[in-house]
Design a protein around this motif. Sequence first.
Motif: not given
Length: 156
Positions: A61-66, A73-82
């Motif tokens: 529910d809360t914005l997490d900028d990270a 630049a784009t990053v690989p799909v699914g590479s940010k577990a968060t």
Amino acid sequence: DYPVGGVEWCDAYASCAWAQKRLCGRIGGGSNPYLSHDDARASEWYNACSMGGTRAYPYGDTLDDAACNKTTATVPVGSKATCEGGFPGLFDLSGNVREWEDSCDGMTDRSDICRARGGSIFSYGGAYLSCGFGDTGGRAARDDNKWFAGFRCCHD
């Protein structure tokens, strides 16, 4: 491995059809009504992102900028577990690239206005990255610097 960006709505629609899927739209198939972009009972995209309307962002529910990709630049799909959510195994519904939704204010004209969802690396934050934000662009828009729009295909 990377999301495709700079795609106009018509190309996104055709690419999903080629893959024997469809551009995400209304739950059960077809176009989502243009003004129902933030209705978890109507919009497949919003329902998935918000975990059935229970979250503001895919991860909570809360914005997490990270949490999701907002770099230059784009990053690989699914590479940010968060950046997983609103359901397990569903990634990148916020940041990286915006995604066209089968939700337009008309049915046939290239100048129809359609929804692009999920924010992108060019989003300013806050509401732009929330599940309920329904950004818009012309069906034939392909402006990488403003929209950087890609797409997500759905299946029945």
